[in-house]
Design a protein around this motif. Structure first.
Motif, PDB file in Angstrom:
ATOM      1  N   MET A 287      46.634  44.603  37.666  1.00 39.21           N
ATOM      2  CA  MET A 287      46.225  44.488  39.075  1.00 39.21           C
ATOM      3  C   MET A 287      45.311  45.638  39.465  1.00 39.21           C
ATOM      4  O   MET A 287      44.328  45.447  40.177  1.00 39.21           O
ATOM      5  CB  MET A 287      47.456  44.471  39.981  1.00 39.21           C
ATOM      6  N   ASN A 288      45.638  46.819  39.008  1.00 38.10           N
ATOM      7  CA  ASN A 288      44.813  47.987  39.318  1.00 38.10           C
ATOM      8  C   ASN A 288      43.422  47.834  38.718  1.00 38.10           C
ATOM      9  O   ASN A 288      42.412  48.193  39.333  1.00 38.10           O
ATOM     10  CB  ASN A 288      45.479  49.263  38.805  1.00 38.10           C
ATOM     11  N   ALA A 289      43.324  47.307  37.511  1.00 34.49           N
ATOM     12  CA  ALA A 289      42.024  47.121  36.865  1.00 34.49           C
ATOM     13  C   ALA A 289      41.188  46.043  37.556  1.00 34.49           C
ATOM     14  O   ALA A 289      39.963  46.158  37.657  1.00 34.49           O
ATOM     15  CB  ALA A 289      42.226  46.758  35.399  1.00 34.49           C
ATOM     16  N   ILE A 290      41.846  45.006  38.033  1.00 38.29           N
ATOM     17  CA  ILE A 290      41.120  43.921  38.708  1.00 38.29           C
ATOM     18  C   ILE A 290      40.553  44.383  40.031  1.00 38.29           C
ATOM     19  O   ILE A 290      39.419  44.080  40.370  1.00 38.29           O
ATOM     20  CB  ILE A 290      42.044  42.702  38.888  1.00 38.29           C
ATOM     21  N   VAL A 291      41.330  45.137  40.794  1.00 37.36           N
ATOM     22  CA  VAL A 291      40.884  45.578  42.113  1.00 37.36           C
ATOM     23  C   VAL A 291      39.800  46.631  42.007  1.00 37.36           C
ATOM     24  O   VAL A 291      38.843  46.617  42.766  1.00 37.36           O
ATOM     25  CB  VAL A 291      42.085  46.101  42.922  1.00 37.36           C
ATOM     26  N   SER A 292      39.912  47.525  41.058  1.00 39.89           N
ATOM     27  CA  SER A 292      38.950  48.621  40.962  1.00 39.89           C
ATOM     28  C   SER A 292      37.631  48.205  40.390  1.00 39.89           C
ATOM     29  O   SER A 292      37.264  47.274  39.950  1.00 39.89           O
ATOM     30  CB  SER A 292      39.491  49.727  40.091  1.00 39.89           C
TER      31      SER A 292
ATOM     32  N   PHE B 107      51.701  48.656  46.512  1.00 41.59           N
ATOM     33  CA  PHE B 107      52.433  47.639  45.770  1.00 41.59           C
ATOM     34  C   PHE B 107      52.221  47.800  44.272  1.00 41.59           C
ATOM     35  O   PHE B 107      53.155  47.683  43.486  1.00 41.59           O
ATOM     36  CB  PHE B 107      52.002  46.244  46.229  1.00 41.59           C
ATOM     37  N   THR B 108      51.000  48.094  43.860  1.00 39.07           N
ATOM     38  CA  THR B 108      50.698  48.326  42.449  1.00 39.07           C
ATOM     39  C   THR B 108      51.465  49.537  41.934  1.00 39.07           C
ATOM     40  O   THR B 108      52.062  49.504  40.858  1.00 39.07           O
ATOM     41  CB  THR B 108      49.189  48.537  42.254  1.00 39.07           C
TER      42      THR B 108
END
Length: 93
Positions: free
Chosen positions: A88-93, A37-38
């Protein structure tokens, strides 16, 4: 009376172990879906920015009739979508 209650509660609390963290059963599949999705969000944002830039060029040299406000909104939406994918990618990683 208070000492007895204190001793009882500290005995009960002392019996609790340190729980180990465990991932939910489908966490790996949810994370894979979230990464797709990202990726899709970032690609659609870049496509909107590219479309907006091409449309501005077409308007300038081709004499089209599309509203510049609509084209600017497409570019702004693309920038927001690309930023959202990166965040979103930064938050998840």
């Amino acid at each position: 009376m208070l000492m007895a209650a204190h001793d009882m509660y500290s005995t009960v609390l002392a019996q609790m172990g340190n729980p180990t963290a465990e991932a939910p059963p489908i966490a790996d599949k949810v994370m894979k879906m979230f990464r797709y999705f990202t990726w899709f969000t970032q690609m659609s944002g870049l496509a909107a920015i590219t479309y907006g830039g091409g449309r501005f060029g077409w308007e300038k040299w081709g004499g089209g009739s599309a509203s510049p406000k609509m084209v600017a909104n497409a570019m702004a939406g693309g920038a927001i979508a690309t930023s959202a994918g990166t965040i979103m990618n930064a938050i998840v990683s």
